[in-house]
Structure formats: structure tokens, C-alpha cells
Design a protein around this motif. Sequence first.
Motif, PDB file in Angstrom:
ATOM      1  N   ILE A  93      -1.652  32.762  -6.509  1.00 53.34           N
ATOM      2  CA  ILE A  93      -1.975  31.523  -5.799  1.00 53.34           C
ATOM      3  C   ILE A  93      -1.786  30.334  -6.729  1.00 53.34           C
ATOM      4  O   ILE A  93      -1.194  29.314  -6.349  1.00 53.34           O
ATOM      5  CB  ILE A  93      -3.403  31.575  -5.241  1.00 53.34           C
ATOM      6  N   ASP A  94      -2.266  30.461  -7.973  1.00 58.39           N
ATOM      7  CA  ASP A  94      -2.097  29.376  -8.947  1.00 58.39           C
ATOM      8  C   ASP A  94      -0.626  29.089  -9.202  1.00 58.39           C
ATOM      9  O   ASP A  94      -0.207  27.927  -9.276  1.00 58.39           O
ATOM     10  CB  ASP A  94      -2.785  29.742 -10.265  1.00 58.39           C
ATOM     11  N   MET A  95       0.186  30.150  -9.315  1.00 59.08           N
ATOM     12  CA  MET A  95       1.600  29.949  -9.609  1.00 59.08           C
ATOM     13  C   MET A  95       2.331  29.327  -8.429  1.00 59.08           C
ATOM     14  O   MET A  95       3.196  28.466  -8.608  1.00 59.08           O
ATOM     15  CB  MET A  95       2.233  31.284  -9.997  1.00 59.08           C
ATOM     16  N   LEU A  96       1.992  29.758  -7.220  1.00 57.71           N
ATOM     17  CA  LEU A  96       2.629  29.151  -6.062  1.00 57.71           C
ATOM     18  C   LEU A  96       2.220  27.685  -5.940  1.00 57.71           C
ATOM     19  O   LEU A  96       3.046  26.821  -5.614  1.00 57.71           O
ATOM     20  CB  LEU A  96       2.258  29.922  -4.792  1.00 57.71           C
ATOM     21  N   GLU A  97       0.964  27.394  -6.232  1.00 57.18           N
ATOM     22  CA  GLU A  97       0.511  26.005  -6.204  1.00 57.18           C
ATOM     23  C   GLU A  97       1.240  25.168  -7.253  1.00 57.18           C
ATOM     24  O   GLU A  97       1.617  24.023  -7.005  1.00 57.18           O
ATOM     25  CB  GLU A  97      -0.998  25.951  -6.425  1.00 57.18           C
ATOM     26  N   GLN A  98       1.451  25.777  -8.444  1.00 54.12           N
ATOM     27  CA  GLN A  98       2.182  25.062  -9.492  1.00 54.12           C
ATOM     28  C   GLN A  98       3.609  24.764  -9.048  1.00 54.12           C
ATOM     29  O   GLN A  98       4.150  23.683  -9.318  1.00 54.12           O
ATOM     30  CB  GLN A  98       2.198  25.892 -10.773  1.00 54.12           C
ATOM     31  N   LEU A  99       4.217  25.718  -8.362  1.00 56.38           N
ATOM     32  CA  LEU A  99       5.582  25.527  -7.900  1.00 56.38           C
ATOM     33  C   LEU A  99       5.634  24.421  -6.844  1.00 56.38           C
ATOM     34  O   LEU A  99       6.548  23.583  -6.850  1.00 56.38           O
ATOM     35  CB  LEU A  99       6.106  26.847  -7.329  1.00 56.38           C
ATOM     36  N   ILE A 100       4.671  24.417  -5.931  1.00 54.74           N
ATOM     37  CA  ILE A 100       4.637  23.364  -4.916  1.00 54.74           C
ATOM     38  C   ILE A 100       4.340  22.011  -5.569  1.00 54.74           C
ATOM     39  O   ILE A 100       4.934  20.983  -5.207  1.00 54.74           O
ATOM     40  CB  ILE A 100       3.594  23.696  -3.827  1.00 54.74           C
ATOM     41  N   ASP A 101       3.424  22.001  -6.555  1.00 53.98           N
ATOM     42  CA  ASP A 101       3.141  20.758  -7.285  1.00 53.98           C
ATOM     43  C   ASP A 101       4.407  20.219  -7.942  1.00 53.98           C
ATOM     44  O   ASP A 101       4.684  19.003  -7.904  1.00 53.98           O
ATOM     45  CB  ASP A 101       2.074  21.009  -8.360  1.00 53.98           C
ATOM     46  N   ALA A 102       5.178  21.139  -8.554  1.00 59.14           N
ATOM     47  CA  ALA A 102       6.414  20.711  -9.213  1.00 59.14           C
ATOM     48  C   ALA A 102       7.413  20.164  -8.208  1.00 59.14           C
ATOM     49  O   ALA A 102       8.121  19.188  -8.478  1.00 59.14           O
ATOM     50  CB  ALA A 102       7.011  21.891  -9.984  1.00 59.14           C
ATOM     51  N   ALA A 103       7.464  20.771  -7.037  1.00 60.94           N
ATOM     52  CA  ALA A 103       8.380  20.284  -6.003  1.00 60.94           C
ATOM     53  C   ALA A 103       7.948  18.912  -5.503  1.00 60.94           C
ATOM     54  O   ALA A 103       8.780  18.020  -5.278  1.00 60.94           O
ATOM     55  CB  ALA A 103       8.428  21.278  -4.846  1.00 60.94           C
ATOM     56  N   GLU A 104       6.638  18.710  -5.350  1.00 63.93           N
ATOM     57  CA  GLU A 104       6.138  17.416  -4.881  1.00 63.93           C
ATOM     58  C   GLU A 104       6.395  16.305  -5.901  1.00 63.93           C
ATOM     59  O   GLU A 104       6.593  15.151  -5.525  1.00 63.93           O
ATOM     60  CB  GLU A 104       4.639  17.534  -4.587  1.00 63.93           C
ATOM     61  N   SER A 105       6.419  16.674  -7.190  1.00 67.06           N
ATOM     62  CA  SER A 105       6.661  15.668  -8.229  1.00 67.06           C
ATOM     63  C   SER A 105       8.138  15.496  -8.549  1.00 67.06           C
ATOM     64  O   SER A 105       8.499  14.673  -9.398  1.00 67.06           O
ATOM     65  CB  SER A 105       5.910  16.050  -9.505  1.00 67.06           C
ATOM     66  N   GLY A 106       8.993  16.299  -7.901  1.00 66.86           N
ATOM     67  CA  GLY A 106      10.429  16.162  -8.101  1.00 66.86           C
ATOM     68  C   GLY A 106      10.977  16.950  -9.263  1.00 66.86           C
ATOM     69  O   GLY A 106      12.151  16.817  -9.608  1.00 66.86           O
ATOM     70  N   GLU A 107      10.189  17.833  -9.881  1.00 62.44           N
ATOM     71  CA  GLU A 107      10.645  18.573 -11.055  1.00 62.44           C
ATOM     72  C   GLU A 107      11.566  19.734 -10.703  1.00 62.44           C
ATOM     73  O   GLU A 107      12.211  20.289 -11.595  1.00 62.44           O
ATOM     74  CB  GLU A 107       9.435  19.123 -11.828  1.00 62.44           C
ATOM     75  N   LEU A 108      11.660  20.133  -9.452  1.00 60.79           N
ATOM     76  CA  LEU A 108      12.446  21.306  -9.092  1.00 60.79           C
ATOM     77  C   LEU A 108      13.880  20.980  -8.701  1.00 60.79           C
ATOM     78  O   LEU A 108      14.578  21.828  -8.184  1.00 60.79           O
ATOM     79  CB  LEU A 108      11.770  22.050  -7.939  1.00 60.79           C
ATOM     80  N   LYS A 109      14.318  19.777  -8.974  1.00 64.75           N
ATOM     81  CA  LYS A 109      15.699  19.429  -8.670  1.00 64.75           C
ATOM     82  C   LYS A 109      16.662  20.085  -9.648  1.00 64.75           C
ATOM     83  O   LYS A 109      17.840  20.238  -9.360  1.00 64.75           O
ATOM     84  CB  LYS A 109      15.885  17.910  -8.677  1.00 64.75           C
ATOM     85  N   ASP A 110      16.170  20.463 -10.834  1.00 62.21           N
ATOM     86  CA  ASP A 110      16.976  21.154 -11.834  1.00 62.21           C
ATOM     87  C   ASP A 110      16.902  22.650 -11.557  1.00 62.21           C
ATOM     88  O   ASP A 110      15.868  23.288 -11.765  1.00 62.21           O
ATOM     89  CB  ASP A 110      16.443  20.845 -13.237  1.00 62.21           C
ATOM     90  N   SER A 150      10.378  16.537   0.807  1.00 61.24           N
ATOM     91  CA  SER A 150      11.535  15.774   1.279  1.00 61.24           C
ATOM     92  C   SER A 150      12.853  16.500   1.063  1.00 61.24           C
ATOM     93  O   SER A 150      13.776  16.350   1.868  1.00 61.24           O
ATOM     94  CB  SER A 150      11.583  14.403   0.583  1.00 61.24           C
ATOM     95  N   ASP A 151      12.967  17.277  -0.030  1.00 66.68           N
ATOM     96  CA  ASP A 151      14.229  17.950  -0.318  1.00 66.68           C
ATOM     97  C   ASP A 151      14.388  19.177   0.583  1.00 66.68           C
ATOM     98  O   ASP A 151      13.544  20.093   0.570  1.00 66.68           O
ATOM     99  CB  ASP A 151      14.273  18.379  -1.791  1.00 66.68           C
ATOM    100  N   LYS A 152      15.457  19.230   1.355  1.00 68.77           N
ATOM    101  CA  LYS A 152      15.652  20.289   2.343  1.00 68.77           C
ATOM    102  C   LYS A 152      15.782  21.667   1.702  1.00 68.77           C
ATOM    103  O   LYS A 152      15.149  22.636   2.126  1.00 68.77           O
ATOM    104  CB  LYS A 152      16.890  19.986   3.186  1.00 68.77           C
ATOM    105  N   ASP A 153      16.614  21.770   0.642  1.00 62.80           N
ATOM    106  CA  ASP A 153      16.829  23.065  -0.001  1.00 62.80           C
ATOM    107  C   ASP A 153      15.546  23.592  -0.622  1.00 62.80           C
ATOM    108  O   ASP A 153      15.219  24.781  -0.500  1.00 62.80           O
ATOM    109  CB  ASP A 153      17.923  22.961  -1.069  1.00 62.80           C
TER     110      ASP A 153
END
Length: 608
Positions: A293-310, A48-51
Motif C-alpha cells: 500500500i505504501d509503495m502504491l501510494e508512493q507511485l501515485i504521489d510521484a505521478a501526481e508530482s510529475g516525477e513519472l514522466k521519465d 492528467s497524463d493519459k499513459d
Amino acid sequence: MRRITLLFLWLPFLAVLSAGCSEKSLEEQRQELEEKKAEYQSRITALSDKDTKEALAQLADIMFWIREGDLERQVPPEEVQYHTSPYSILEDYQNTKDMAEQLAAGVLLTNDVRYRPQEAKLTLPFAYPFDLEVNWKQVVLADGTELPVVEQDPFTDQSDLIPAALWSASYQRFTTQVRKHVNLPIGQVPPPPPPIARARGEMTLTVPETLPEARFSASDVGDHREVSEWRITLEEVEGHRVRLLFKVPEEVTIDDAQGLLDQVEVEASDSTGRFLSRSNTGKGPVGHTDQIIDMLEQLIDAAESGELKDKEAMEQRMQAQQKATLDDADRQLYVEVAFRGTVEQVRVFLPGFAGEETLSVPLDLTPVQFSVPNNQAEPQSFGVRARVYDHTASDWELDQPLEADPSSLDELIKVEFKKGVNPGVSDPIADKLYFHFPEQMSNRLVSDFDRFDHVEELVFLDKDGEPVYRFDPEDREGPVRFTVNRIEYHPDRFERPPVRARGKLDVLLLPDIDVRWVPVSDLPDGYEMHGKQVLFGPAVADNHIPALVLARDAQGRYLKKIAELRHASDEVWPRHAYHFYDEPAGFLFIEKGPGSHASYSFDIPLQD
């Protein structure tokens, strides 16, 4: 979110992908990569977050681009290709600083006031193998107008920046903008803009204190070299592909290590000793595909859970992952290079590993022209002097034939077949037969356009050896044409499929090339020196001058020519001026002599 910052944090890290290996076929790996790419793109699109979405999409694109490059490196080259090492220039100078100073001494700003008055180009005496940056302060036009200098952005419309001098760092060129474009009445031409008369700025050159290097042969797999406290291991040589490991010293940080790795250059030569061209290079920490692959998945997981807003938390997460991966790899980085040929010897250059300094050179340049105004009767010095050498001129003095033996042309000339595009498309591309003349010194005097003069005979044959089409050079609308060094034809326009081509080409040869040395103290009639660096020839017709004039200094080194200018007017015969970077002690005059013609016969299959 600072998307650019995040991208650069990941760029070196994503290269981990290239360290994986697989027993699957290349096609299976490509298919698997496409499927994984589609999966990631789908998950990123749903964010959902554009950036965050844009940043992760760019990261994924880079990751898969690197992985595709890894697969491409496994593909052997179709043909051998060579290049000149950029570091060979170092052999001309005492050290790296001497080289940098000579480059700075030979810098010119050139323009063409007649045809391109709005442009001026920075001309370097040779390609500098290390970092070089130019910062301009001001440009002054011939009418006195002072222009600010703006970096040219090829992706931005800068037409409204008036007046200004746009500087393209990639092309080393100014383009001035002094007035807005207006539509004029038909037949009316706008006045030419005033050319650049002066440019002021500063050139900064990175100068390594030394250039450490490591050398291996293809049989040294598993061996290592210690260079500037780095341990360099030749891990693998597989035909055209080379892989090296770099053990990072404990006192070197990850950022510094990656910066040094970016400067590493790997060169390879084949059994002939010539340097091979590179087709693809990968660099990064040693690891496995699953890790990234694991790290990219972790990053996408964090984005899906909203943790990457910081933003700070995201950067800290990526930096920690970088450090963990490098530690898991025992602080080892890799460089993998695919070459266009079979590797026999490997050289690893390490600029910056033994320290470096910068050389700042003020620039205050007045443009010079490599074309001569009609009212200029005599040559004018370009005002630069530097030790710059021509590395191919001495070939003329080797004990070798200068032209091919006409009786051996049938064996010496090679033919290359290239398939065109299927005839079903709207704009079909013809099949082609390229004729390659052998390497001879005469090639420096004869272009492909002149070498193959015309077709004497040409017939296409079917599978039974029966003629399908006989070439007629007067038939402009026919399915076959000859141009420069190739035959182009459309097989779908023949009555039957052709399988062979048989014929003869008329070939121009230069059997009487004359090479003679002339010292400055004994110049032929009509030749004179203008200053110390310019030879001015006699007033004669163009076909009465040497094909080449080369210069040698007092130490026997051949000097690089700045330019050869033709001085001409309606009243007198033209005179040619030969400008060199340094002072000649004498000249090598090379005359073509009268040409002769020979027939080359061919009978070849029409297939790859």
C-alpha cells in the motif's frame, strides 16, 4: 510509457498483498478493501497524463484482484473435489526425456472433412506437464493452395486475413480462411473449403533434467526440506489451505527466483490419498499489506508530482522497490494454495530447479480422420506408435462388485438440493434435486441419461405432511419436470410452500457385466489384427459388439486407445476398428449383459 513492461515488472511483486493477515472478519476485510480500492481509483482518475493513468489503473486492478484472491483462499470449500495429478504421467516413463520423446512420437493432426473442413486440430497422446510450444511454418490445402500461418487473436477481427490459416495455441487448432464471405441468394449454399492436407512446423518441449520435489504431512508445520539449495518450509496448514516459504539462494537473482517460483506446483491429498483440486493460488515475496500500500501510494504521489514522466526512472524505482522488499523479507518467497478439501499430505514439485533442456521436433503432418468415409471398407493405420497407457482400465480386474446392490439403492444414491433464483425475477430458475448414483464400474457403461429411467411416483408435501402437488409426466406445462438425473420444480407455482418431496425413481442396473481376457493368438471368430496396432471386429449389428474393448501389451500395461472407428455402408453390417498407440498382446472384452430395473425410494427435505 511502456505499460506492458511496467505491468510485468509489478505482477510478481504485487503478490506481497497476500502475505498480510488480519484479525478482522472476512466481511470487514472485504469492505475495507472496497473502500481502499475506491480511494485509489479516484486519485488515479484525477491524473492528467493519459499513459500514466492507464498504467497505474491496470496496476491497481491487478493489486486488488490479487488481494481479493487472498481473501477467497480463506473461505473453506463447499464440497470436496478431486483431480488427477499432471505429474502422474511421469510414472510411465524412464525419465523426463523419454516422456517427451514418446509424446512427440504420438502427435496427430485430425480433422473432419465432412462437417468442419476448414478446421484441423493437433491431438497429443497425453497432457504434457511442462512447457510446450508449436511454431507452424506452412499449411497446404487439398487443392494445393499454400497458406501462411497467423496466430489467432480472439480480441481482434482477423476476417480480412485471406488467405490464411489461423492457429489457436489455446485450442491447438487451425481455422482456414480462403475466401471472403458473400451473401448468396436464398437456398444457395457456398462450396465447402478444401480441407488441410499438410501442416509443417516445429514443436519445442521444455524437458527438466529431473523433477525435484519436497513432501510434507499436515503435522510437519515448521519443518523444512533442502532441495536444489533452496530451503522450503511448511509454514502453515489450515484445513484446506497450505502456505510454504522458499528461501532464495544468494547466487539466484530476483528475476530468476521469480521465474522459478512461477513453475512451482503444490499438490495435496486428503485422508483417502486422492489429490485435491485447487481453487486459488498466491505467490510472491513475503511481506505485509502495508508495504505494498505504501509503495502504491508512493507511485501515485510521484505521478501526481510529475516525477513519472521519465520512463527509465520509473522502471528503476520499481526495480529498487522489488529488491528492497525481497531483502526485507530475508530473501523469502511464499506460495499459498487453497484446496477443495482437507489437506493431509503435501507435495511440492520444482520443475526447472535442477536444470532443463529443450527438445525440438520437426512436424510434417497429414491429417487423419476419426470418422470413416463410406467407401473405406478397412481400417487405415494412423501412422504413429508410442508408449501411452490407460491408467483406469486395470480397475476392471479388481476384486470388486461391478454394479450396485439393488436392495441398497435407497442408502447408496445421494440427493443434492440446489436452490434456484427467487420467483420475482423475469426468468426464474427452478429449484433442483440432483440424484447421484454411487461410484461403480457400471458407470463407465451407463450414462446419467440412461441410469435414471423415469419417475414412478412423486409428491410434494407441505409442513403438515399434506400433498401439495402430485407429479404428472404428461403435464408439460406443470411446475415440475424430470430430466436426466434431476427433478426441477418451481415452488412459487404450488398452492402452498412445499417442504418435502417423496417418491420413487426407476433405475437401470447392469447385474450381469461380463469381463473376459482374450490373447491376440486366440481372437474370437470375426476378429482380426490389421497391422500391429489395430483390432478389426466382425460385421455385426452395433448391439452385438462389446461395450468396451481394452488392450494390454506384453508387459501387462493397458494401452491408451487412439480411437474406435465404425466402418459401415448400406450393403453390409458395420465393423468396428480399435486403434491403439502401441502393440497389444491381448484384449479385455467387456459386455454389458441384459439390464434390469429397480426402484429407488426417497423422502427428503427441500432445503440446503
